[in-house]
Each structure stands twice: as C-alpha cells, then as structure tokens.
Design a protein around this motif. Sequence first.
Motif, PDB file in Angstrom:
ATOM      1  N   MET A 211       0.830  -1.198   0.000  1.00  0.00           N
ATOM      2  CA  MET A 211       0.000   0.000   0.000  1.00  0.00           C
ATOM      3  C   MET A 211       0.872   1.258   0.000  1.00  0.00           C
ATOM      4  N   ARG A 212       1.928   1.238   0.804  1.00  0.00           N
ATOM      5  CA  ARG A 212       2.800   2.397   0.938  1.00  0.00           C
ATOM      6  C   ARG A 212       3.463   2.749  -0.399  1.00  0.00           C
ATOM      7  N   GLU A 213       4.004   1.713  -1.038  1.00  0.00           N
ATOM      8  CA  GLU A 213       4.660   1.931  -2.321  1.00  0.00           C
ATOM      9  C   GLU A 213       3.675   2.434  -3.366  1.00  0.00           C
ATOM     10  N   PHE A 214       2.501   1.847  -3.301  1.00  0.00           N
ATOM     11  CA  PHE A 214       1.470   2.202  -4.267  1.00  0.00           C
ATOM     12  C   PHE A 214       1.168   3.697  -4.201  1.00  0.00           C
ATOM     13  N   ILE A 215       1.026   4.187  -2.968  1.00  0.00           N
ATOM     14  CA  ILE A 215       0.720   5.606  -2.815  1.00  0.00           C
ATOM     15  C   ILE A 215       1.905   6.455  -3.260  1.00  0.00           C
ATOM     16  N   ALA A 216       3.089   6.051  -2.810  1.00  0.00           N
ATOM     17  CA  ALA A 216       4.279   6.828  -3.135  1.00  0.00           C
ATOM     18  C   ALA A 216       4.474   6.947  -4.644  1.00  0.00           C
ATOM     19  N   GLN A 217       4.174   5.871  -5.346  1.00  0.00           N
ATOM     20  CA  GLN A 217       4.430   5.884  -6.780  1.00  0.00           C
ATOM     21  C   GLN A 217       3.347   6.570  -7.589  1.00  0.00           C
ATOM     22  N   ASN A 218       2.173   6.645  -7.021  1.00  0.00           N
ATOM     23  CA  ASN A 218       1.068   7.094  -7.856  1.00  0.00           C
ATOM     24  C   ASN A 218       0.466   8.438  -7.479  1.00  0.00           C
ATOM     25  N   ALA A 219       0.905   9.007  -6.396  1.00  0.00           N
ATOM     26  CA  ALA A 219       0.429  10.345  -6.065  1.00  0.00           C
ATOM     27  C   ALA A 219       1.522  10.992  -5.230  1.00  0.00           C
ATOM     28  N   SER A 220       1.846  12.250  -5.545  1.00  0.00           N
ATOM     29  CA  SER A 220       2.928  12.873  -4.792  1.00  0.00           C
ATOM     30  C   SER A 220       2.370  13.931  -3.853  1.00  0.00           C
ATOM     31  N   THR A 221       3.103  14.141  -2.760  1.00  0.00           N
ATOM     32  CA  THR A 221       2.735  15.170  -1.805  1.00  0.00           C
ATOM     33  C   THR A 221       2.836  16.535  -2.486  1.00  0.00           C
ATOM     34  N   HIS A 222       1.920  17.416  -2.151  1.00  0.00           N
ATOM     35  CA  HIS A 222       2.061  18.772  -2.676  1.00  0.00           C
ATOM     36  C   HIS A 222       1.665  19.781  -1.607  1.00  0.00           C
ATOM     37  N   VAL A 223       2.015  21.025  -1.896  1.00  0.00           N
ATOM     38  CA  VAL A 223       1.638  22.101  -0.982  1.00  0.00           C
ATOM     39  C   VAL A 223       0.497  22.859  -1.620  1.00  0.00           C
ATOM     40  N   ARG A 224      -0.519  23.082  -0.809  1.00  0.00           N
ATOM     41  CA  ARG A 224      -1.693  23.773  -1.327  1.00  0.00           C
ATOM     42  C   ARG A 224      -1.636  25.223  -0.851  1.00  0.00           C
ATOM     43  N   VAL A 225      -1.816  26.129  -1.789  1.00  0.00           N
ATOM     44  CA  VAL A 225      -1.731  27.556  -1.480  1.00  0.00           C
ATOM     45  C   VAL A 225      -2.994  28.248  -1.950  1.00  0.00           C
ATOM     46  N   ARG A 226      -3.621  28.979  -1.014  1.00  0.00           N
ATOM     47  CA  ARG A 226      -4.747  29.811  -1.430  1.00  0.00           C
ATOM     48  C   ARG A 226      -4.380  31.249  -1.095  1.00  0.00           C
ATOM     49  N   SER A 227      -4.618  32.128  -2.067  1.00  0.00           N
ATOM     50  CA  SER A 227      -4.151  33.497  -1.866  1.00  0.00           C
ATOM     51  C   SER A 227      -4.932  34.433  -2.767  1.00  0.00           C
ATOM     52  N   GLY A 269       6.042  35.692   1.979  1.00  0.00           N
ATOM     53  CA  GLY A 269       6.350  36.723   2.961  1.00  0.00           C
ATOM     54  C   GLY A 269       7.356  37.727   2.426  1.00  0.00           C
ATOM     55  N   GLN A 270       8.403  37.208   1.806  1.00  0.00           N
ATOM     56  CA  GLN A 270       9.443  38.084   1.267  1.00  0.00           C
ATOM     57  C   GLN A 270       8.872  39.060   0.253  1.00  0.00           C
ATOM     58  N   ASN A 271       7.810  38.630  -0.433  1.00  0.00           N
ATOM     59  CA  ASN A 271       7.235  39.478  -1.459  1.00  0.00           C
ATOM     60  C   ASN A 271       5.985  40.204  -0.991  1.00  0.00           C
ATOM     61  N   GLY A 272       5.726  40.137   0.316  1.00  0.00           N
ATOM     62  CA  GLY A 272       4.593  40.844   0.892  1.00  0.00           C
ATOM     63  C   GLY A 272       3.235  40.377   0.380  1.00  0.00           C
ATOM     64  N   LEU A 273       3.115  39.094   0.029  1.00  0.00           N
ATOM     65  CA  LEU A 273       1.839  38.585  -0.484  1.00  0.00           C
ATOM     66  C   LEU A 273       1.082  37.856   0.626  1.00  0.00           C
ATOM     67  N   TRP A 274      -0.233  38.038   0.635  1.00  0.00           N
ATOM     68  CA  TRP A 274      -1.045  37.385   1.664  1.00  0.00           C
ATOM     69  C   TRP A 274      -1.379  35.964   1.255  1.00  0.00           C
ATOM     70  N   LEU A 275      -1.409  35.119   2.281  1.00  0.00           N
ATOM     71  CA  LEU A 275      -1.868  33.746   2.037  1.00  0.00           C
ATOM     72  C   LEU A 275      -3.123  33.503   2.862  1.00  0.00           C
ATOM     73  N   HIS A 276      -4.114  32.857   2.251  1.00  0.00           N
ATOM     74  CA  HIS A 276      -5.322  32.489   3.003  1.00  0.00           C
ATOM     75  C   HIS A 276      -5.277  31.034   3.459  1.00  0.00           C
ATOM     76  N   GLU A 277      -4.440  30.292   2.781  1.00  0.00           N
ATOM     77  CA  GLU A 277      -4.304  28.892   3.180  1.00  0.00           C
ATOM     78  C   GLU A 277      -2.962  28.376   2.718  1.00  0.00           C
ATOM     79  N   LEU A 278      -2.328  27.592   3.593  1.00  0.00           N
ATOM     80  CA  LEU A 278      -1.060  26.959   3.225  1.00  0.00           C
ATOM     81  C   LEU A 278      -1.045  25.599   3.902  1.00  0.00           C
ATOM     82  N   ALA A 279      -1.029  24.546   3.095  1.00  0.00           N
ATOM     83  CA  ALA A 279      -1.128  23.217   3.717  1.00  0.00           C
ATOM     84  C   ALA A 279      -0.367  22.177   2.914  1.00  0.00           C
ATOM     85  N   VAL A 280       0.207  21.204   3.644  1.00  0.00           N
ATOM     86  CA  VAL A 280       0.832  20.066   2.985  1.00  0.00           C
ATOM     87  C   VAL A 280      -0.264  19.013   2.782  1.00  0.00           C
TER      88      VAL A 280
END
Lengths: 337, 280
Positions: A211-227, A269-280
């Motif tokens: 199961m672990r390999e299956f997930i690792a190979q078929n979907a990757s972690t991403h960061v979700r940004v709402r702004s 932050g460095q660019n002074g942009l607001w984030l409404h959501e940031l999630a792994v």
Amino acid sequence: MIRAVGLTKRYGDRLAVDHADFTVESGTVTGFLGPNGAGKSTTMRMILGLDHPTAGTVTVSGRPYRQLPAPLREVGALLDAKAVHGGRSAYNHLACLATSNRIPLKRVDEVISLVGLDRVAKKRSKSFSLGMGQRLGIAAALLGDPGTLLFDEPVNGLDPEGILWVRNLMKSLAAQGRTVFVSSHLMSEMALTADRVIVIGRGEIKADTTMREFIAQNASTHVRVRSPHLGKLHELMTGTGWQVEAAPDDEDALRVYDVTSDAVGELAGQNGLWLHELAVVQPSLEEAFMSMTADSVEYHAGLGGMEPGASGGSGTDPGAATNTAVAQPGRPNGEAR
Amino acid sequence: MATATATVPTGPTAPTFRRAGFGDVVSSEWMKLRTVRSTFWTLVALFAGSAAVSLLICLAAADQYAKDRAAGNPDSSPDIVMLGLLFIGQIAAYVLGVMTISAEYSTGAIRSTLSAMPRRVEILVAKAILLAVVVFVVGLAAAFACFYLGNIPLQAKHVGVKLSDPGVLRGVFGSALYVAGLSVFGLAMGFLLRHTAGAITIGLALIFIIGGLVQLIPGSIGRWLYKVMPGNAGAQVSQFGEMKRNADKNFAPWTGFTVFMLEVVVLLVIGAILFERRDA
Ligand SMILES: Nc1ncnc2c1ncn2[C@@H]1O[C@H](COP(=O)(O)OP(=O)(O)O)[C@@H](O)[C@H]1O
Ligand SMILES: [Mg+2]
C-alpha cells in the motif's frame, strides 16, 4: 497463498480478466481494487473454481481449488450474500456446508455466535435483511477456521454499523495471522486494513505492491496555497523553478510540488503577499487509484459522478483534502454507492 | 502436499486435513434434501395425492370395469388401481427431481455448495442416489396405498385384484421403481436446464403430451418413437399382467424399464459433463 498466472476469462466477446498475474501473500491483508466491472468478482470466482479460466491458472496453497481436500478448512469466501436457499434456516444452511467438509456441527453454533445470528439461526434466511445475509455469508466463510479468506465487496449495501462490524472483523482476522483478500471499488475502504494492494482495471492488473509503495508511486505530496494574489505567486514560484499547477477543485488555489510549505510561506512573505491557506497535502488513496486507472474507459463510464462537483470527498471540501485525507476514509464514502 | 509452498506459513490452523470424502458429500446432500419444505410437500403429494386419486378413479370406474370384465373386454386391466401414482406421483417425483438442483441455481445457493465442495460429479451422483432411494421408498408406500385403496371399490363389485395375481406384485414394485427413475430423470433435466419452470414444463410435456402425440407420426418411426418415449417405456413396468400388452405398441415391462433407465443415465451423464464444464 493465492497465485494467478496468466489468468484470463472471456465471456463471449467481453474480456473480463486479461492475463492477470498476481500473488496474494500469506499472512497479509491484500486489497483488490478496481472500479465496477474491472473483473474483481470474476477473478474471485475463478479462484474458487466456480468459473473456469479461459486461459491461465490460479492456485491456492499451490493447488487448484478443486484439488483441496477439504476446501472450507483452507479458504473461506464471501462472494455474494444471496448464495443461500432462502427456504433453509441459517443453521441448516451452515450445517449442510459444514457436513460436506467433515466439519463438526458444534462449529456451526460457534460461527453463528461469532457473527451474532443466535436469535435468528432457526429462521428461514428468506426473511433476513441484507446485513443479516452478509453475516450469514461471513459465518459460512469462517466455518472451517480457514487460513485464507476471500471477501468480495463485503461492505456493499451495509449500514454504517454493519460496515464498522465487517471492518473490525477483517482487522481481527488479519491480527490472527490469516490471509485476507478483500475486493472493493472504493479506494478509501482499503486504507484501514490493507498491507498490500492489487489494482485491476478493465481486467488488467495495474499494480501488485504494498500500500505504501502504491501511494508513493502514484500520487505525490504537494503544498496547497490559497491566496488573493494567485497570479503574482504563480509567476514567482515558476520563476524559482517550482512545479506549479492550478488546484482542480478551487480556482483560488494552487498546487506546488516538491517543496516544503516553509519555502512557499517564506517566498510569499518576502514578497509581501497574503496567504489564506497553506497546507501540505498527503496523497490520498483515492487520487493514487484514480491516476492508476485513469486510462480505463470503464472507470470513467462507471464513476463519472466522481468528477469535481459531485459527491467525491476531496472534491468540494478543501478541508478533507488536507493532511487528514488518509485517515479520513472511514466516513460516508463507504456507502456512497 | 506442501512442496513449493513449504516455507510459507498457511495461517492459524494446521495445514493438513482429512479429505472430505464422498460419504460426506452424501451426508451433506441428504441434509439439504431434508431441510427444505418443498421436499416434504412434494413427497406428501406423491403419497397422499396418488392414493387419493387412485381411490377416486376406482370409485368412478368400478362399475364400468366390472361390466368390461364380465364382457371379457381385453383392454380392461386391474392396474387402474395404480393410476393415481401414474398421474400425481409421476408429476411429484419429476418436480422433486428438478427442484433438487434447479432451486440451488435459482437461489444462488449453488455457489455456496460448490465453494464448499468443488468436486461436482460427486454432488450430482450423491443427489441422484438420494433421490432414487427416497422416492423409491415413498413411491413404494404410495404404490401399496394405491393398490389397497383402489381395490376397495373394485372389491365391492367383486372384481378386486390380488397381489398374488400374475404381474401384480411386479407392477406395484415397478410403479415405485418408475417414479424413482423419473425423479432422477427430473434431476438430469434440472442439471441440463438449470431452470425450474423450464425443466418442469419440458419434462411434463414430454411425458404427458409428446409421448402420446408421436403416435401420429405414420409408419414404423412413429411406432418406435412411441415405444421409446421415456414415460411410455418406463411405465410398462407398472402395468399389471400381460392381458392388454400389445407387443408392437409397447415394450415388455422390464425391457421398457431398462430402456427408460438407459435414457435417464445418458441424460445424467450429459448433465454431469455440462455441470463440470459450465460456470456456476
Ligand atoms: N457471467 C457473466 N457473463 C457475461 N459477462 C460477465 C459475467 N460476469 C461478469 N461479466 C462481465 O465481466 C466484466 C467484469 O465483471 P466483474 O468481475 O463482475 O467486475 P467487478 O466485480 O470488478 O465489478 C464486466 O464487464 C461484466 O459485465
Ligand atoms: Mg463485483
């Protein structure tokens, strides 16, 4: 151990199972996943010698099912709960099966208690509800105290209580060291128990892995940004060389791959942009499953409703798509279809 | 046994078991036969229905029969006492045979049966043996009931028949044999068609309608077909005496029964081959 080699089944011009090679290892819980019509039930019927393969072989403990000296003592199966003569009582149904395998009748009483049918054991099974029928089917599967269990969509049509019961039962069977081979068309259903997963799509085995390999190979972690500054952010991030794409479920969100959320936050932050959501966002099984069977025509036909906007758990509710996704799956999904 | 898989632990139970044998299959099928109500009711119909109909027919026919006997009419035979069994009994035995397997298909129970016991031919043979024995025993009881009840109105007219009359005891036992054979015939049809209504319709049409209609085919083909039709061939063994036997119309009692049994065995073998080959 169940081993299929070149297992093929053709019904007329319909190739239900197409040269399937897989192994169900002893002592594991193996999920057998595939959309409706993928060939799961057909494969299970061939394992049990009910349907004859058009080509190839499938063996249980190294032998074709038909050569097992007392099949119920080695393999217990729940294919469909309706495989019962409604005019016979639950007790008699089980007693008939037990007798054919030289299983003492006191074991019938044991399995009846085990599945909680004591009160209706002498009633004709015609009057049973779906959940009771399912329990009767499971009692039959447990009759011979077998080391291997096959369950075909065991929670289909059950109420939440029944689903929970079946799930706990599978867990306890697995904890006793038994081999459990369980099919489902719902990816989420598998997350709870399966160590290994075999994915089937249009009769072809798409994956046979942990199961672990299956997930690792078929979907990757991403960061979700709402702004509110999505365009600017997109530009900045692609400029940095990150892989970015629009979130399919929310036009105000982006998905960023192969970075940490820290890096994304700092860049904003460095660019002074607001984030409404940031999630792994952890890859969900559903996504892995979808990407695996994406080329399966029948999948789209069968599960068209899973496209964004429909009931899909991760589709409309961003909360469900975040870290909790993997732990989530127990919920109503199980009953959705 | 454990060759290639010797290193793989098979689970919590010991991996060697006593093979479930043919005796276990018979016990299981016997339990299956006993634990559905349809078995009980068809056997009740076979016994009580046959006896009642025999009595009614003889009550209605006693007068005419007595006159025919007095006139020396060669077509009159005391085996009218068995007619209940040859009507109701035939139907009940055949239906029970069909249902013994077709009900498993219609309910889906066949998949449970075959998952537990995948040696299909053993199941078929066990069912055939049990049916033959059960229907013979109940059929024999019914045959004697028909004989004694049917005799009451005949004796009242002083034309009763005795077991010691030529061919009578053979006819009484033969009736039981015939209905037993017929139940196995039904079983074979059930295995072939896997459909209750279809198998019952075709079988009863064959026995009650087609069996008579083939006489209309002219020449020796028609005569031959009439003789070998299962109902016609098999029922000869249930006839009393030889008085109305017409050698080129029907087989002699045991010849007819042998032909019938051969037909049943052929059908059963075809049924077994299909049962083995087809998906459950
Ligand atoms: N007895 C049958 N006769 C004809 N086609 C069948 C039969 N059983 C299954 N199929 C076809 O084979 C394919 C696989 O079916 P199945 O094994 O039931 O899929 P799953 O259990 O994964 O939903 C489907 O297209 C189905 O229509
Ligand atoms: Mg299925």
